[in-house]
Scaffold this active site. Structure first.
Site, PDB file in Angstrom:
ATOM      1  CE  LYS A 106      -4.547   0.805   0.274  1.00 49.86           C
ATOM      2  NZ  LYS A 106      -5.644  -0.059  -0.104  1.00 49.86           N
TER       3      LYS A 106
HETATM    4  P1  NAD Z   1     -13.629   7.877  -2.094  1.00 51.47           P
HETATM    5  O1  NAD Z   1     -12.649   8.973  -1.909  1.00 51.47           O
HETATM    6  O2  NAD Z   1     -14.236   7.676  -3.451  1.00 51.47           O
HETATM    7  O3  NAD Z   1     -14.861   8.054  -1.074  1.00 51.47           O
HETATM    8  C1  NAD Z   1     -14.713   8.270   0.287  1.00 51.47           C
HETATM    9  C2  NAD Z   1     -15.994   8.919   0.792  1.00 51.47           C
HETATM   10  O4  NAD Z   1     -15.971   8.967   2.200  1.00 51.47           O
HETATM   11  C3  NAD Z   1     -16.189  10.361   0.297  1.00 51.47           C
HETATM   12  O5  NAD Z   1     -17.542  10.514  -0.102  1.00 51.47           O
HETATM   13  C4  NAD Z   1     -15.905  11.201   1.551  1.00 51.47           C
HETATM   14  O6  NAD Z   1     -16.625  12.422   1.573  1.00 51.47           O
HETATM   15  C5  NAD Z   1     -16.400  10.257   2.622  1.00 51.47           C
HETATM   16  N1  NAD Z   1     -15.865  10.528   3.942  1.00 51.47           N
HETATM   17  C6  NAD Z   1     -14.604  10.849   4.318  1.00 51.47           C
HETATM   18  N2  NAD Z   1     -14.546  11.020   5.661  1.00 51.47           N
HETATM   19  C7  NAD Z   1     -15.796  10.787   6.134  1.00 51.47           C
HETATM   20  C8  NAD Z   1     -16.386  10.781   7.415  1.00 51.47           C
HETATM   21  N3  NAD Z   1     -15.678  11.060   8.494  1.00 51.47           N
HETATM   22  N4  NAD Z   1     -17.694  10.493   7.509  1.00 51.47           N
HETATM   23  C9  NAD Z   1     -18.427  10.207   6.418  1.00 51.47           C
HETATM   24  N5  NAD Z   1     -17.935  10.186   5.186  1.00 51.47           N
HETATM   25  C10 NAD Z   1     -16.629  10.481   5.040  1.00 51.47           C
HETATM   26  O7  NAD Z   1     -12.926   6.554  -1.570  1.00 51.47           O
HETATM   27  P2  NAD Z   1     -13.292   5.048  -1.886  1.00 51.47           P
HETATM   28  O8  NAD Z   1     -12.406   4.594  -2.980  1.00 51.47           O
HETATM   29  O9  NAD Z   1     -14.770   4.880  -1.997  1.00 51.47           O
HETATM   30  O10 NAD Z   1     -12.739   4.362  -0.556  1.00 51.47           O
HETATM   31  C11 NAD Z   1     -13.515   4.333   0.656  1.00 51.47           C
HETATM   32  C12 NAD Z   1     -13.013   3.220   1.521  1.00 51.47           C
HETATM   33  O11 NAD Z   1     -13.080   1.997   0.785  1.00 51.47           O
HETATM   34  C13 NAD Z   1     -11.549   3.349   1.974  1.00 51.47           C
HETATM   35  O12 NAD Z   1     -11.412   2.785   3.246  1.00 51.47           O
HETATM   36  C14 NAD Z   1     -10.809   2.521   0.943  1.00 51.47           C
HETATM   37  O13 NAD Z   1      -9.556   2.063   1.435  1.00 51.47           O
HETATM   38  C15 NAD Z   1     -11.813   1.383   0.786  1.00 51.47           C
HETATM   39  N6  NAD Z   1     -11.621   0.638  -0.457  1.00 51.47           N
HETATM   40  C16 NAD Z   1     -11.773   1.209  -1.666  1.00 51.47           C
HETATM   41  C17 NAD Z   1     -11.559   0.449  -2.798  1.00 51.47           C
HETATM   42  C18 NAD Z   1     -11.767   1.009  -4.184  1.00 51.47           C
HETATM   43  O14 NAD Z   1     -11.609   0.253  -5.153  1.00 51.47           O
HETATM   44  N7  NAD Z   1     -12.171   2.256  -4.325  1.00 51.47           N
HETATM   45  C19 NAD Z   1     -11.181  -0.888  -2.697  1.00 51.47           C
HETATM   46  C20 NAD Z   1     -11.059  -1.453  -1.422  1.00 51.47           C
HETATM   47  C21 NAD Z   1     -11.272  -0.671  -0.305  1.00 51.47           C
END
Ligand code: NAD
Length: 417
Positions: A106
């Protein structure tokens, strides 16, 4: 959100919890709890006004016993060495749970991307890619998107790497745009595995997804796709949130319309709903399914006492602290862990890498079918481990399953002096 809990300590506790049910010697256990190496670097980047800004950046390579290191790159002001180490460890066990041939890695840059122009972000990204170049490669370490990074950043990293190496090697990174070697279905993959995990869990627990009420914390890539696909299964998504707060409608929200509104204004709370809530209120709503899809430590031990959902499916990485896990296990709230539920992202990244190496591309239907097979098989393996070993919860079962796979690969490789 609980600020105090160090995600790396959470990862180590999760491994310890599983190791109790395994025959692991202390030295091996240390290896399972610590990265093989961490790159820490300082990027000096020219800004549009001619000044220079510096950024701390990291890449952790946790364990490569099962294949090349694999994992995303995050841009966020809270990125830290320990957060990156934790996320890289979760990747190891995630890839092992879904049985794809990768280790875990990561990366992250301490940056708030909203404060920078596109050209500044491109220079920051290319500077990081230059630092990463000796350590990455399609058989070494394969980065991907994470919070605040996406196709655009992946394309820049690929281009920097290929230019410096004087080659074409699209499999050096995944999550690219389709014309740059990206896979069909990658953008929706994480949300899709969240939906599939929820569907399988509800079925296993004898519950109906049709008509089930759902709350989603974090309406970004993972959360918004999961919400849409759960709605397609007949569930009623009553609340969704982002950093601005939560939109709530007890009669159900239109997940697509709210996504459209958020892409126009940036905030879910700009969507016209009967009520808005705080994130804490959303997390304690009386719903059938809660999907935390924002960042780590969203639910700590205290908040877990007030959670009213029957089932939690973790779209985010590490959204529950170990204390929260204990409380929820005691309260018989079923938690489908991140290392299975959000593994769709890395699984379709794996498909992308396979397609890049074969230079032969699949259509979206095939990607989605193959993904469904991987997630359903992993869910069956997890529940079999849960039942046969008499384990306290699904998370421990997932770690037991994953650690056994990592250990088997390590043992087969033997010990290098
Ligand atoms: P992203 O940036 O697209 O979305 C994150 C969202 O969370 C945003 O809408 C943001 O406003 C919101 N957010 C941030 N802090 C917040 C809070 N305190 N309360 C409520 N909402 C809040 O990111 P993503 O890619 O959707 O990733 C989100 C999670 O999923 C992370 O933990 C990431 O590691 C995990 N993840 C993502 C992927 C992927 O393919 N995108 C894969 C595996 C895991």
């Amino acid at each position: 959100m609980s600020e105090e809990v160090n995600p790396f300590e959470s990862l180590q506790e999760q491994v310890d919890d599983a190791a109790v049910h395994l025959d692991v010697d202390p030295g091996t256990l240390e290896r399972l709890k610590n990265p093989e190496r961490v790159l820490e670097t300082t990027l000096s980047v020219e800004m549009d006004d001619g000044s220079t800004d510096v950024f701390r950046a990291y890449r952790s390579q946790f364990n490569g016993a099962r294949g090349p290191y694999k994992g995303g790159i995050r841009y966020h002001p809270q990125v830290s060495r320990d957060e990156v180490k934790a996320l890289s460890g979760w990747m190891v066990y995630k890839c092992a749970v879904v049985d794809i041939p990768y280790g875990g890695g990561k990366g992250g840059i301490v940056i708030d991307p909203d404060d920078y122009s596109e050209s500044e972000l491109e220079r920051v990204t290319r500077s990081f890619a230059t630092e990463l170049r000796p350590f990455i490669g399609e058989d070494k370490d394969i980065p991907a998107p994470d919070v605040n990074t996406g196709r655009r950043e992946m394309n820049w990293i690929k281009d920097t790497y290929e230019t410096l190496e004087n080659t074409t090697e699209p499999g050096v990174i995944t999550g690219k745009a389709p014309d740059s070697g990206g896979s069909a279905g990658r953008v929706e993959a994480t949300g899709r595995s969240v939906m599939l995990s929820a569907r399988e869990a509800f079925d296993y627990l004898g519950k109906q997804t049709d008509g089930a009420t759902v709350a989603v914390q974090g309406y970004g890539n993972a959360g918004s796709v999961a919400a849409k696909l759960l709605e397609d299964l007949g569930a009623s998504v009553v609340a969704v949130s982002d950093s601005s707060g939560a939109a709530y409608d007890p009669d159900g929200l239109d997940t697509r319309a709210i996504k459209e509104r958020k892409s126009e204004t940036g905030d879910v709370t700009d969507y016209d709903t009967p009520e808005t809530l705080t994130n804490e209120e959303l997390l304690t709503l009386d719903v059938d399914l809660l999907v935390p899809a924002a960042l780590e430590n969203a639910i700590d031990g205290d908040l877990a006492e007030d959670v009213q959902a029957d089932v939690i499916v973790e779209a985010a990485n590490g959204p529950l602290t170990p204390d929260a896990d204990d409380v929820l296990t005691d309260r018989n709230v079923r938690v489908l862990p991140d290392i299975l539920a959000n593994a769709g992202g890395v699984t379709v990244s794996y498909f992308e890498w396979v397609q890049n190496r074969q230079r032969f591309y699949w259509d979206e239907e095939r990607v989605n079918e193959e993904l469904e097979t991987v997630i359903v098989d992993a869910f069956d393996d997890l529940t079999e481990t849960f039942e046969n070993r008499d384990l306290p919860n699904f998370r421990t079962a997932a770690y037991v399953l994953a650690i056994e796979r990592v250990l088997t690969a390590s043992e087969q490789g033997g010990t290098w002096p």
